[in-house]
Design a protein around this motif. Structure first.
Motif, mmCIF file in Angstrom:
data_model
loop_
_atom_site.group_PDB
_atom_site.id
_atom_site.type_symbol
_atom_site.label_atom_id
_atom_site.label_comp_id
_atom_site.label_asym_id
_atom_site.label_seq_id
_atom_site.Cartn_x
_atom_site.Cartn_y
_atom_site.Cartn_z
ATOM 1 N N VAL A 225 43.890 34.954 54.038
ATOM 2 C CA VAL A 225 43.325 35.884 55.015
ATOM 3 C C VAL A 225 43.376 37.314 54.496
ATOM 4 O O VAL A 225 42.438 38.097 54.694
ATOM 5 N N ILE A 226 44.470 37.681 53.816
ATOM 6 C CA ILE A 226 44.557 39.001 53.194
ATOM 7 C C ILE A 226 43.424 39.174 52.182
ATOM 8 O O ILE A 226 42.742 40.210 52.146
ATOM 9 N N GLY A 227 43.219 38.157 51.344
ATOM 10 C CA GLY A 227 42.123 38.223 50.383
ATOM 11 C C GLY A 227 40.771 38.355 51.064
ATOM 12 O O GLY A 227 39.915 39.142 50.640
ATOM 13 N N TYR A 228 40.586 37.632 52.140
ATOM 14 C CA TYR A 228 39.302 37.639 52.856
ATOM 15 C C TYR A 228 39.021 39.007 53.470
ATOM 16 O O TYR A 228 37.930 39.564 53.308
ATOM 17 N N VAL A 229 39.989 39.573 54.176
ATOM 18 C CA VAL A 229 39.745 40.854 54.852
ATOM 19 C C VAL A 229 39.674 42.005 53.851
ATOM 20 O O VAL A 229 39.022 43.023 54.122
ATOM 21 N N ALA A 230 40.317 41.855 52.688
ATOM 22 C CA ALA A 230 40.201 42.889 51.657
ATOM 23 C C ALA A 230 38.765 42.990 51.176
ATOM 24 O O ALA A 230 38.273 44.086 50.877
ATOM 25 N N ALA A 231 38.075 41.853 51.094
ATOM 26 C CA ALA A 231 36.686 41.844 50.633
ATOM 27 C C ALA A 231 35.698 42.149 51.747
ATOM 28 O O ALA A 231 34.677 42.802 51.513
ATOM 29 N N ALA B 165 34.790 35.584 51.049
ATOM 30 C CA ALA B 165 34.218 36.723 51.760
ATOM 31 C C ALA B 165 33.196 37.464 50.898
ATOM 32 O O ALA B 165 32.229 38.039 51.417
ATOM 33 N N SER B 166 33.386 37.447 49.589
ATOM 34 C CA SER B 166 32.482 38.166 48.686
ATOM 35 C C SER B 166 31.167 37.434 48.486
ATOM 36 O O SER B 166 30.156 38.057 48.128
ATOM 37 N N GLN B 167 31.190 36.122 48.649
ATOM 38 C CA GLN B 167 29.986 35.288 48.461
ATOM 39 C C GLN B 167 29.357 35.533 47.086
ATOM 40 O O GLN B 167 28.161 35.752 46.951
ATOM 41 N N TRP B 168 30.170 35.495 46.050
ATOM 42 C CA TRP B 168 29.783 35.620 44.653
ATOM 43 C C TRP B 168 29.425 37.049 44.246
ATOM 44 O O TRP B 168 29.173 37.315 43.071
ATOM 45 N N ASP B 169 29.386 37.974 45.190
ATOM 46 C CA ASP B 169 29.140 39.380 44.866
ATOM 47 C C ASP B 169 30.489 40.095 44.863
ATOM 48 O O ASP B 169 30.873 40.766 45.811
ATOM 49 N N VAL B 170 31.231 39.944 43.757
ATOM 50 C CA VAL B 170 32.654 40.257 43.734
ATOM 51 C C VAL B 170 32.931 41.641 43.151
ATOM 52 O O VAL B 170 32.405 41.994 42.085
ATOM 53 N N ASP B 171 33.766 42.409 43.852
ATOM 54 C CA ASP B 171 34.331 43.647 43.319
ATOM 55 C C ASP B 171 35.619 43.256 42.589
ATOM 56 O O ASP B 171 36.680 43.110 43.189
ATOM 57 N N PHE C 56 46.418 51.029 50.103
ATOM 58 C CA PHE C 56 45.599 52.024 49.409
ATOM 59 C C PHE C 56 44.360 51.432 48.743
ATOM 60 O O PHE C 56 43.330 52.112 48.645
ATOM 61 N N PHE C 57 44.442 50.195 48.289
ATOM 62 C CA PHE C 57 43.329 49.645 47.519
ATOM 63 C C PHE C 57 42.595 48.493 48.220
ATOM 64 O O PHE C 57 41.439 48.221 47.891
ATOM 65 N N SER C 58 43.245 47.806 49.148
ATOM 66 C CA SER C 58 42.629 46.652 49.804
ATOM 67 C C SER C 58 42.248 46.916 51.251
ATOM 68 O O SER C 58 41.558 46.101 51.862
ATOM 69 N N GLY C 59 42.725 48.019 51.807
ATOM 70 C CA GLY C 59 42.371 48.364 53.176
ATOM 71 C C GLY C 59 43.552 48.255 54.120
ATOM 72 O O GLY C 59 44.506 47.515 53.882
ATOM 73 N N ILE D 197 37.646 44.698 40.412
ATOM 74 C CA ILE D 197 38.795 45.608 40.400
ATOM 75 C C ILE D 197 39.574 45.486 41.709
ATOM 76 O O ILE D 197 40.816 45.380 41.720
ATOM 77 N N LYS D 198 38.861 45.504 42.814
ATOM 78 C CA LYS D 198 39.507 45.377 44.116
ATOM 79 C C LYS D 198 40.178 44.017 44.257
ATOM 80 O O LYS D 198 41.270 43.906 44.828
ATOM 81 N N MET D 199 39.541 42.993 43.718
ATOM 82 C CA MET D 199 40.120 41.653 43.797
ATOM 83 C C MET D 199 41.447 41.590 43.032
ATOM 84 O O MET D 199 42.441 41.047 43.523
ATOM 85 N N ILE D 200 41.469 42.164 41.826
ATOM 86 C CA ILE D 200 42.698 42.147 41.026
ATOM 87 C C ILE D 200 43.806 42.915 41.727
ATOM 88 O O ILE D 200 44.960 42.474 41.783
ATOM 89 N N LEU D 201 43.479 44.084 42.276
ATOM 90 C CA LEU D 201 44.478 44.878 42.976
ATOM 91 C C LEU D 201 44.964 44.178 44.241
ATOM 92 O O LEU D 201 46.153 44.249 44.593
ATOM 93 N N THR D 202 44.064 43.498 44.933
ATOM 94 C CA THR D 202 44.457 42.747 46.127
ATOM 95 C C THR D 202 45.417 41.620 45.766
ATOM 96 O O THR D 202 46.421 41.397 46.450
ATOM 97 N N MET D 203 45.123 40.909 44.697
ATOM 98 C CA MET D 203 46.009 39.831 44.271
ATOM 99 C C MET D 203 47.351 40.378 43.808
ATOM 100 O O MET D 203 48.396 39.768 44.068
#
Length: 314
Positions: free
Chosen positions: A174-180, A55-61, A129-132, A63-69
């Protein structure tokens, strides 16, 4: 097994008739790790990472990715601990599971239940709180399907447990995708399809190998109730429907041609293995081969999807 994603031992196992926990030793920190099924967590964290990256297409946040994981891992861990809690008596009946922390008495049911609740609350809080909100709601859906629909209901009563339980196993990417992305679109649905269609033929290969063990334990899995031949036929529609997924991911601009070609070839090889299975007399050897192939299929597909994700248009 359905779980927030599939992972099972490939070792053979004999059936045990013991129903009394050995007990004796006290639990350690390792028991608190093993009840979360770390093998499942590792596999599905790769999937969650892949969904976020796609979902990020190489433009990655990052911090949000780590919190989502982190949130996804805690929610999955909670679901697995709940599964251990509710299956503690059934686990005594199988050689593969009788040495787990609950059947042996190393951890008490109250401790495990409390642990599951804490993990779930913290994990969902992180996602909301952090991923939506959407990511948090999908986390709740995954937990509900795995713990309530699969573990408490279908696993004990229906051959549909593997198929319906696949909904929970398809949630991490899907959780990872919608978080981004903040939305459910074609990319989210294609990720869901990839994991949902992968799971039944993956797990049925294991179930065919251990059909007598599952029969002795009283699990109404498809090969136990309908037979091995019917189970092999049931794999075919899932594998056929899996074939167009990498093509569509390329066509919609989510991935490049490398992912499409390699995953398409792997899908066709898996289908060929399934067809060959109708002619084999050694179902155990065939099941082991297909099971191991399915694990490699998912690993290779997600790694390629990550490296071949389309770049965001500038």
């Amino acid at each position: 097994m359905n779980n927030f994603g599939y992972k099972a031992s490939s070792d053979g196992a004999a059936v045990t008739v013991s129903s009394k926990p050995p007990g004796g030793e006290a639990g350690t920190w390792k028991d608190f790790i093993t009840v979360t099924k770390p093998g499942i967590l590792r596999t599905n964290l790769v999937a969650a990472f892949g969904g976020f990256w796609l979902a990020s297409q190489w433009d990655v946040d990052y911090i949000k990715m780590i919190l989502t994981m982190l949130g996804t891992a805690l929610v999955m861990a909670s679901s697995c601990v709940f599964n251990n809690y509710f299956d503690r008596e059934l686990d005594m009946k199988m050689e593969r599971t009788r040495n787990r922390s609950l059947p042996t008495g190393r951890l008490t049911p109250t401790t495990v239940l409390t642990y599951a609740i804490i993990l779930g609350i913290v994990g969902l809080a992180v996602l909301f709180f952090f991923s939506g909100v959407l990511a948090g709601l999908l986390g709740i859906l995954g937990m509900f399907v795995y713990v309530v629909i699969y573990t408490l209901w279908l696993k004990r009563s229906s051959t549909w447990s593997t198929s319906i339980g696949g909904i929970s196993g398809a949630m991490p990417p899907v959780i990872g995708y919608v978080a981004a992305s903040g939305k459910i679109d074609a990319g989210a649905w294609l990720l869901f399809a990839l994991l949902f269609l992968w799971q039944p033929p993956h797990f049925w290969a294991l179930a065919i190998r251990r059909v007598e063990e599952y029969r002795a334990a009283g699990f109404p899995l498809l090969p136990v109730v309908k037979g091995v031949e019917r189970t092999k036929w049931q794999c075919i529609p899932y594998l056929v429907l899996l074939i167009p997924v990498p093509i569509l991911m390329y066509a919609y601009g989510y991935t490049g041609w490398v992912f499409m070609v390699v995953t398409l070839l792997l899908s066709l090889v898996w289908l060929i293995f399934a067809v060959i299975g109708f002619k084999t007399n050694d179902n155990e050897a065939w099941g082991k081969k297909v099971f191991l192939f399915s694990i490699n299929y998912l690993t290779i597909s997600f790694l390629l999807m990550i490296f071949d994700t389309a770049h965001k248009a500038l």
